[in-house]
Design a protein around this motif. Structure first.
Motif, mmCIF file in Angstrom:
data_model
loop_
_atom_site.group_PDB
_atom_site.id
_atom_site.type_symbol
_atom_site.label_atom_id
_atom_site.label_comp_id
_atom_site.label_asym_id
_atom_site.label_seq_id
_atom_site.Cartn_x
_atom_site.Cartn_y
_atom_site.Cartn_z
ATOM 1 N N PHE A 239 0.787 -1.058 -0.087
ATOM 2 C CA PHE A 239 0.172 -0.139 0.084
ATOM 3 C C PHE A 239 0.985 0.876 -0.011
ATOM 4 O O PHE A 239 0.643 1.919 0.839
ATOM 5 C CB PHE A 239 -0.629 -0.320 1.447
ATOM 6 C CG PHE A 239 -2.112 -0.797 1.044
ATOM 7 C CD1 PHE A 239 -3.466 -0.921 0.855
ATOM 8 C CD2 PHE A 239 -1.748 -2.251 1.436
ATOM 9 C CE1 PHE A 239 -4.280 -2.021 0.665
ATOM 10 C CE2 PHE A 239 -2.875 -3.215 1.654
ATOM 11 C CZ PHE A 239 -3.750 -3.613 1.247
ATOM 12 N N ILE A 240 1.705 1.394 -0.647
ATOM 13 C CA ILE A 240 2.212 2.352 -1.001
ATOM 14 C C ILE A 240 2.852 2.796 -2.567
ATOM 15 O O ILE A 240 2.258 2.098 -2.802
ATOM 16 C CB ILE A 240 4.212 1.834 -0.072
ATOM 17 C CG1 ILE A 240 4.774 0.671 -0.325
ATOM 18 C CG2 ILE A 240 4.062 1.847 0.937
ATOM 19 C CD1 ILE A 240 6.270 0.910 -0.147
ATOM 20 N N SER A 241 3.627 3.891 -2.417
ATOM 21 C CA SER A 241 3.537 3.748 -4.339
ATOM 22 C C SER A 241 5.017 3.960 -4.699
ATOM 23 O O SER A 241 5.987 3.370 -4.089
ATOM 24 C CB SER A 241 3.475 6.070 -4.526
ATOM 25 O OG SER A 241 5.417 6.098 -3.586
ATOM 26 N N GLU A 242 4.835 3.212 -6.015
ATOM 27 C CA GLU A 242 6.107 3.232 -6.714
ATOM 28 C C GLU A 242 7.605 3.587 -6.139
ATOM 29 O O GLU A 242 7.936 3.110 -6.267
ATOM 30 C CB GLU A 242 5.906 2.661 -8.468
ATOM 31 C CG GLU A 242 4.943 1.738 -8.514
ATOM 32 C CD GLU A 242 5.200 1.220 -10.215
ATOM 33 O OE1 GLU A 242 6.090 1.618 -10.462
ATOM 34 O OE2 GLU A 242 4.411 1.014 -10.288
ATOM 35 N N LYS A 243 7.255 4.975 -6.163
ATOM 36 C CA LYS A 243 8.075 6.027 -5.890
ATOM 37 C C LYS A 243 8.861 5.802 -4.549
ATOM 38 O O LYS A 243 10.068 5.742 -4.854
ATOM 39 C CB LYS A 243 7.534 7.421 -5.672
ATOM 40 C CG LYS A 243 9.557 8.535 -5.750
ATOM 41 C CD LYS A 243 8.454 9.820 -5.786
ATOM 42 C CE LYS A 243 9.136 10.737 -6.004
ATOM 43 N NZ LYS A 243 9.229 12.160 -5.518
ATOM 44 N N THR A 244 7.847 5.364 -4.004
ATOM 45 C CA THR A 244 8.551 5.101 -2.216
ATOM 46 C C THR A 244 9.068 3.448 -2.004
ATOM 47 O O THR A 244 10.378 3.994 -1.256
ATOM 48 C CB THR A 244 7.608 5.120 -1.382
ATOM 49 O OG1 THR A 244 6.516 6.027 -0.887
ATOM 50 C CG2 THR A 244 8.262 4.526 -0.147
ATOM 51 N N VAL A 245 8.578 2.171 -3.481
ATOM 52 C CA VAL A 245 8.551 1.639 -3.504
ATOM 53 C C VAL A 245 10.810 1.726 -3.958
ATOM 54 O O VAL A 245 11.899 0.746 -2.727
ATOM 55 C CB VAL A 245 8.104 0.261 -4.358
ATOM 56 C CG1 VAL A 245 9.088 -1.031 -4.773
ATOM 57 C CG2 VAL A 245 7.309 0.299 -3.249
ATOM 58 N N LYS A 246 10.818 2.066 -4.612
ATOM 59 C CA LYS A 246 12.036 2.705 -5.625
ATOM 60 C C LYS A 246 13.072 3.797 -4.734
ATOM 61 O O LYS A 246 14.598 3.299 -4.542
ATOM 62 C CB LYS A 246 11.978 3.871 -6.411
ATOM 63 C CG LYS A 246 11.266 2.619 -7.842
ATOM 64 C CD LYS A 246 10.893 3.396 -8.935
ATOM 65 C CE LYS A 246 10.419 3.411 -10.286
ATOM 66 N NZ LYS A 246 10.206 4.477 -11.262
ATOM 67 N N ASN A 247 12.403 3.700 -3.318
ATOM 68 C CA ASN A 247 13.165 4.818 -2.324
ATOM 69 C C ASN A 247 14.066 3.823 -1.463
ATOM 70 O O ASN A 247 15.278 3.772 -1.015
ATOM 71 C CB ASN A 247 12.502 6.053 -1.956
ATOM 72 C CG ASN A 247 12.447 7.049 -2.048
ATOM 73 O OD1 ASN A 247 12.814 7.328 -3.555
ATOM 74 N ND2 ASN A 247 11.631 7.217 -2.558
ATOM 75 N N HIS A 248 13.065 2.969 -1.040
ATOM 76 C CA HIS A 248 13.883 1.560 -0.283
ATOM 77 C C HIS A 248 14.292 1.187 -0.836
ATOM 78 O O HIS A 248 15.577 0.319 -0.535
ATOM 79 C CB HIS A 248 12.348 1.353 0.013
ATOM 80 C CG HIS A 248 11.496 1.535 1.154
ATOM 81 N ND1 HIS A 248 11.543 1.892 2.234
ATOM 82 C CD2 HIS A 248 9.727 1.890 0.874
ATOM 83 C CE1 HIS A 248 10.505 2.538 3.168
ATOM 84 N NE2 HIS A 248 9.633 2.113 2.367
ATOM 85 N N ILE A 249 13.841 0.621 -2.520
ATOM 86 C CA ILE A 249 15.251 -0.152 -3.080
ATOM 87 C C ILE A 249 16.615 0.317 -2.957
ATOM 88 O O ILE A 249 17.902 -0.153 -2.608
ATOM 89 C CB ILE A 249 14.358 -0.546 -4.267
ATOM 90 C CG1 ILE A 249 13.381 -2.173 -3.949
ATOM 91 C CG2 ILE A 249 15.517 -1.822 -5.035
ATOM 92 C CD1 ILE A 249 12.861 -1.982 -5.317
ATOM 93 N N ASN A 250 16.556 1.362 -3.026
ATOM 94 C CA ASN A 250 18.078 2.105 -3.471
ATOM 95 C C ASN A 250 19.147 2.246 -2.028
ATOM 96 O O ASN A 250 19.704 1.660 -2.089
ATOM 97 C CB ASN A 250 18.197 3.440 -3.483
ATOM 98 C CG ASN A 250 17.450 4.395 -5.146
ATOM 99 O OD1 ASN A 250 17.754 3.113 -6.374
ATOM 100 N ND2 ASN A 250 16.562 5.169 -5.406
ATOM 101 N N ARG A 251 17.951 2.546 -0.920
ATOM 102 C CA ARG A 251 18.635 2.203 0.509
ATOM 103 C C ARG A 251 18.789 1.071 1.305
ATOM 104 O O ARG A 251 20.130 0.598 1.343
ATOM 105 C CB ARG A 251 17.564 2.374 1.374
ATOM 106 C CG ARG A 251 17.404 4.301 1.347
ATOM 107 C CD ARG A 251 16.736 4.441 2.536
ATOM 108 N NE ARG A 251 15.335 4.385 2.534
ATOM 109 C CZ ARG A 251 14.728 5.170 2.255
ATOM 110 N NH1 ARG A 251 14.585 6.271 1.960
ATOM 111 N NH2 ARG A 251 12.854 4.631 2.491
ATOM 112 N N ILE A 252 17.897 0.044 -0.196
ATOM 113 C CA ILE A 252 18.382 -1.680 0.584
ATOM 114 C C ILE A 252 19.882 -2.074 -0.195
ATOM 115 O O ILE A 252 20.278 -2.877 0.448
ATOM 116 C CB ILE A 252 17.455 -2.328 -0.082
ATOM 117 C CG1 ILE A 252 15.988 -1.869 1.157
ATOM 118 C CG2 ILE A 252 17.382 -3.769 0.575
ATOM 119 C CD1 ILE A 252 14.981 -2.947 0.530
#
Length: 282
Positions: A239-252
Motif C-alpha cells: 500500500f505504498i507508491s512505486e516511487k516509495t518502493v524505489k526509494n526503499h530499494i535504493n537504500r537496501i
C-alpha cells in the motif's frame, strides 16, 4: 397603407419562416451508450465466468462506469480465449474454476493478448501464487472489493498496475513467513527503533535486519524482492507508491552493497560468498 411584402434580391416574395418544435428523446427508449473515459478512451472488457448471474452482474456494474464497456462474456476458458482473439479487449476478467478449460489453463494464452485480472471466489494460496506466476496482473476475491474498487482495478490493470484483495495478498505472502521452529538463535543486536517488526519478516529477514541495519519496512520490501515481485506488485502489496518502493530499494542496495536486484537477493539469502562485510570473522 400596409407595408409591402419583403422580397429577396431576385424579386421573389420570401416564404414566412417556419417554426420548428424540437423534442428531447425519451431516456427510457434512447439507445444506451458507454460513458466516455475522462481522456475520451473507453476500455473494452471481456468477462469470463461460468456463472451467468455473475457475468450479467459484472457486465451491468462495469457498463455503468465511465469509460468501461463489456464487449463479450464467456462461460469457460475456451470461449474466453475465442472472445479475446475476436474482440481484442483492453482487459480480461477471468474466473479460476470453470468447466472444460478452466481459468488457469487459459491464462498463459490470454496474457499474450491482453492484461488479465483474476476475479474469482478461489482464495487458496497455491491458486493465487500460480495465477500471478502465470502472468495475471492482479487477483480479486469476490466479497472483498467495492464497485468503485473493481472499476479502478480494471483501469489499473490496463496500465499494468497490480491489484490484490486481502485474501490474495495473504495467500501470496504466506510463503515468505518461515514455519515455526523449536529454536531460533537470538539476534545479537536487537533493533532499538520503536518501529514494530513486520509480520512479513522471515527467519532470514530477522537475522539480516540486524546484520545489515535494515528497517522493518526495508526488510519487508527485500523479502518481496527475493520472492520475485516487481516494483508494481510490491507497491500494491505494501500500500505504498512505486516511487516509495524505489526509494526503499535504493537504500537496501546501499546497505547490502549490492549493485542490482540479483546481487541483493544473493546477499540476502547468503548465496553470495563475498556478501558478508558486516559478519564477524569465523
Amino acid at each position: 397603407m400596409p407595408d409591402a411584402p419583403h422580397t429577396e434580391a431576385h424579386g421573389r416574395t420570401a416564404a414566412p419562416e417556419a417554426r420548428t418544435t424540437r423534442t428531447r428523446p425519451d431516456p427510457r427508449t434512447a439507445p444506451l451508450r458507454p460513458h466516455p473515459a475522462p481522456g475520451g478512451r473507453t476500455l473494452r472488457v471481456v468477462v469470463a465466468d461460468d456463472n451467468q448471474v455473475v457475468r450479467a452482474g459484472l457486465s451491468a456494474l462495469l457498463g455503468a462506469r465511465p469509460g468501461i464497456r463489456v464487449v463479450a462474456e464467456a462461460g469457460d476458458g475456451h470461449r474466453a480465449l475465442a472472445a479475446t482473439r475476436h474482440h481484442r479487449p483492453d482487459v480480461v476478467l477471468l474466473d479460476v474454476r470453470m468447466p472444460g478449460v478452466d481459468g488457469l489453463a487459459a491464462l498463459p494464452h490470454l496474457v499474450r493478448l491482453a492484461p488479465v485480472l483474476m476475479l474469482t471466489y478461489s482464495r487458496e494460496r497455491d491458486t493465487v501464487q500460480r495465477a500471478l506466476g502465470l502472468g495475471a496482473v492482479g487477483y480479486l476475491v469476490h466479497g472483498e472489493f467495492t464497485a468503485d474498487q473493481l472499476a479502478r482495478a480494471v483501469r489499473d490493470a490496463h496500465e499494468g498496475h497490480a491489484h490484490l484483495t486481502p485474501s490474495a495478498r495473504n495467500a501470496l505472502l504466506a510463503h515468505l513467513v518461515a514455519p515455526a521452529v523449536p529454536h531460533r538463535p537470538p539476534v545479537s543486536n536487537p533493533p532499538t527503533s520503536a518501529e514494530p517488526p513486520s509480520r512479513l519478516q522471515s527467519a532470514v529477514g530477522e537475522s539480516n535486519r540486524a546484520a545489515h541495519g535494515l528497517s522493518s519496512r526495508e526488510v519487508e520490501v527485500m523479502e518481496l524482492i527475493a520472492s520475485g515481485m516487481s516494483n508494481q506488485q510490491i507497491a500494491a502489496t505494501c500500500f505504498i507508491s512505486e516511487k516509495t518502493v524505489k526509494n526503499h530499494i535504493n537504500r537496501i542496495f546501499a546497505k547490502l552493497h549490492a549493485p542490482n536486484r540479483s546481487a541483493a537477493i544473493a546477499t540476502w539469502l547468503g548465496t553470495n560468498p563475498s556478501s558478508s562485510p558486516r559478519t564477524a570473522p569465523r
